[in-house]
Design a protein around this motif. Sequence first.
Motif, mmCIF file in Angstrom:
data_model
loop_
_atom_site.group_PDB
_atom_site.id
_atom_site.type_symbol
_atom_site.label_atom_id
_atom_site.label_comp_id
_atom_site.label_asym_id
_atom_site.label_seq_id
_atom_site.Cartn_x
_atom_site.Cartn_y
_atom_site.Cartn_z
ATOM 1 N N GLU A 17 0.827 -1.209 0.000
ATOM 2 C CA GLU A 17 0.000 0.000 0.000
ATOM 3 C C GLU A 17 0.864 1.263 0.000
ATOM 4 O OE1 GLU A 17 -3.989 -1.638 2.322
ATOM 5 O OE2 GLU A 17 -2.225 -1.016 3.478
ATOM 6 N N ILE A 18 1.974 1.231 0.728
ATOM 7 C CA ILE A 18 2.860 2.393 0.762
ATOM 8 C C ILE A 18 3.552 2.578 -0.590
ATOM 9 C CG2 ILE A 18 4.836 3.456 1.903
ATOM 10 C CD1 ILE A 18 2.185 3.222 3.556
ATOM 11 N N GLN A 19 3.930 1.494 -1.210
ATOM 12 C CA GLN A 19 4.518 1.595 -2.547
ATOM 13 C C GLN A 19 3.545 2.271 -3.513
ATOM 14 O OE1 GLN A 19 5.452 -2.518 -3.251
ATOM 15 N NE2 GLN A 19 7.537 -2.345 -2.452
ATOM 16 N N ALA A 20 2.268 1.912 -3.411
ATOM 17 C CA ALA A 20 1.250 2.530 -4.261
ATOM 18 C C ALA A 20 1.096 4.009 -3.935
ATOM 19 C CB ALA A 20 -0.083 1.806 -4.090
ATOM 20 N N ALA A 21 1.156 4.347 -2.633
ATOM 21 C CA ALA A 21 1.038 5.748 -2.225
ATOM 22 C C ALA A 21 2.185 6.578 -2.794
ATOM 23 C CB ALA A 21 1.010 5.846 -0.702
ATOM 24 N N ILE A 22 3.378 6.007 -2.812
ATOM 25 C CA ILE A 22 4.538 6.714 -3.367
ATOM 26 C C ILE A 22 4.368 6.899 -4.875
ATOM 27 C CG2 ILE A 22 7.014 6.529 -3.809
ATOM 28 C CD1 ILE A 22 7.271 5.164 -1.071
ATOM 29 N N ARG A 23 3.910 5.858 -5.559
ATOM 30 C CA ARG A 23 3.683 5.976 -7.001
ATOM 31 C C ARG A 23 2.641 7.040 -7.318
ATOM 32 N NH1 ARG A 23 3.702 0.252 -6.863
ATOM 33 N NH2 ARG A 23 1.411 0.259 -6.998
ATOM 34 N N ASN A 24 1.642 7.182 -6.444
ATOM 35 C CA ASN A 24 0.566 8.147 -6.659
ATOM 36 C C ASN A 24 0.950 9.570 -6.267
ATOM 37 O OD1 ASN A 24 -1.244 6.211 -7.640
ATOM 38 N ND2 ASN A 24 -2.016 5.727 -5.589
ATOM 39 N N GLY A 25 2.170 9.713 -5.720
ATOM 40 C CA GLY A 25 2.639 11.047 -5.356
ATOM 41 C C GLY A 25 2.132 11.564 -4.034
ATOM 42 N N TRP A 26 1.661 10.659 -3.178
ATOM 43 C CA TRP A 26 1.127 11.085 -1.879
ATOM 44 C C TRP A 26 2.220 11.299 -0.836
ATOM 45 C CZ3 TRP A 26 -3.126 6.727 -1.595
ATOM 46 C CH2 TRP A 26 -4.061 6.943 -2.624
ATOM 47 N N VAL A 27 3.448 10.871 -1.136
ATOM 48 C CA VAL A 27 4.567 11.016 -0.200
ATOM 49 C C VAL A 27 5.527 12.046 -0.784
ATOM 50 C CG1 VAL A 27 6.405 9.854 1.059
ATOM 51 C CG2 VAL A 27 4.291 8.607 0.504
ATOM 52 N N THR A 28 5.696 13.166 -0.098
ATOM 53 C CA THR A 28 6.536 14.257 -0.585
ATOM 54 C C THR A 28 7.436 14.760 0.534
ATOM 55 O OG1 THR A 28 4.998 16.019 0.061
ATOM 56 C CG2 THR A 28 4.643 14.986 -2.096
ATOM 57 N N ASP A 29 8.340 15.669 0.172
ATOM 58 C CA ASP A 29 9.078 16.373 1.220
ATOM 59 C C ASP A 29 8.338 17.674 1.516
ATOM 60 O OD1 ASP A 29 9.721 18.233 -0.757
ATOM 61 O OD2 ASP A 29 11.777 17.520 -1.002
ATOM 62 N N CYS A 30 8.859 18.440 2.445
ATOM 63 C CA CYS A 30 8.158 19.657 2.874
ATOM 64 C C CYS A 30 8.060 20.701 1.762
ATOM 65 C CB CYS A 30 8.856 20.255 4.095
ATOM 66 S SG CYS A 30 8.676 19.247 5.591
ATOM 67 N N GLY A 31 8.902 20.559 0.760
ATOM 68 C CA GLY A 31 8.852 21.481 -0.363
ATOM 69 C C GLY A 31 7.906 21.050 -1.462
ATOM 70 N N GLY A 32 7.257 19.892 -1.291
ATOM 71 C CA GLY A 32 6.305 19.409 -2.266
ATOM 72 C C GLY A 32 6.884 18.485 -3.314
ATOM 73 N N THR A 33 8.170 18.183 -3.225
ATOM 74 C CA THR A 33 8.797 17.264 -4.177
ATOM 75 C C THR A 33 8.351 15.832 -3.900
ATOM 76 O OG1 THR A 33 10.748 18.685 -4.363
ATOM 77 C CG2 THR A 33 10.983 16.392 -5.070
ATOM 78 N N LYS A 34 7.874 15.131 -4.919
ATOM 79 C CA LYS A 34 7.447 13.750 -4.749
ATOM 80 C C LYS A 34 8.657 12.862 -4.488
ATOM 81 C CE LYS A 34 3.428 14.358 -7.750
ATOM 82 N NZ LYS A 34 2.733 13.935 -8.984
ATOM 83 N N LEU A 35 8.537 12.023 -3.471
ATOM 84 C CA LEU A 35 9.648 11.145 -3.091
ATOM 85 C C LEU A 35 9.539 9.802 -3.797
ATOM 86 C CD1 LEU A 35 9.899 11.920 0.729
ATOM 87 C CD2 LEU A 35 11.121 13.000 -1.165
ATOM 88 N N LYS A 36 10.687 9.120 -3.886
ATOM 89 C CA LYS A 36 10.770 7.790 -4.481
ATOM 90 C C LYS A 36 11.118 6.776 -3.386
ATOM 91 C CE LYS A 36 12.316 9.664 -8.913
ATOM 92 N NZ LYS A 36 13.388 9.658 -9.951
ATOM 93 N N PRO A 37 10.902 5.490 -3.645
ATOM 94 C CA PRO A 37 11.177 4.485 -2.615
ATOM 95 C C PRO A 37 12.595 4.536 -2.051
ATOM 96 C CG PRO A 37 9.920 3.506 -4.387
ATOM 97 C CD PRO A 37 10.293 4.880 -4.853
ATOM 98 N N ASP A 38 13.564 4.989 -2.850
ATOM 99 C CA ASP A 38 14.943 5.028 -2.367
ATOM 100 C C ASP A 38 15.383 6.431 -1.962
ATOM 101 O OD1 ASP A 38 14.899 6.101 -4.877
ATOM 102 O OD2 ASP A 38 16.619 4.975 -5.654
#
Length: 237
Positions: A17-38
């Motif tokens: 589920e977290i992998q899917a959340a990352i692919r969907n762009g729901w995980v970012t840094d404070c500046g709004g940059t989308k994060l990747k699994p690594d």
Amino acid sequence: MRLVKLIANLGYGSRKEIQAAIRNGWVTDCGGTKLKPDSKTAHEDILFDDAPLDPAPGMVLLMNKPLGYTCSTKDQGRLVYDLLPGRFRLRKPPVSTVGRLDKETSGMLLFTDDGTFLHRVISPKSDVPKVYEVTLDRPLRGDEGKLFASGGMMLESETKPLKPAALEVLSETHVRLTLHEGRYHQVRRMFAATGNHVVTLSRIRIGGLELDALEEGSWRLLDETDKARIFSITPEA
């Protein structure tokens, strides 16, 4: 720790589920940059669905427990964990209560996922005082304070005397009691041994930490200053 495992261990979902959340762009840094699994980003700089991540392991919470809630994950009925975000029950390591308050006792209740902290609070060696406010069914008989402070009081079916406890009389049916241990239903059993009955019971202080203005049923995270107050030496009530 990889980002997927970090967030999954905080209870936000399975690794899939977290992998899917990352692919969907729901995980970012404070500046709004989308994060990747690594991605290597500091815990405090990660947002999940635009909200900061819950604290890393080592989290300590303070709740003002209402009546009618049980300190268990298995009992039927209302549980103290129902008052917390559901994901807290899925954290690894899990969140546990620091000691227990029975269903008919209200007041200060700590939670943590830090086993070392938990054992330090409840260990008899730490001698952390817990203060309870008590309403009694009948007036005090007069010798309770001396009996509780004696260090020789024995409870029924036990073989070891209680540690000295301090009694502050507020009225003939209203007292504060400071304990330095936590035996099963101890406050209720102490007054029962004197022929009285506890009507209401609330824990109002642990060490030097108090509830302050925390509303019943609410909780808050403790910072390092709060945690230090638990182990501070305070005058007995």
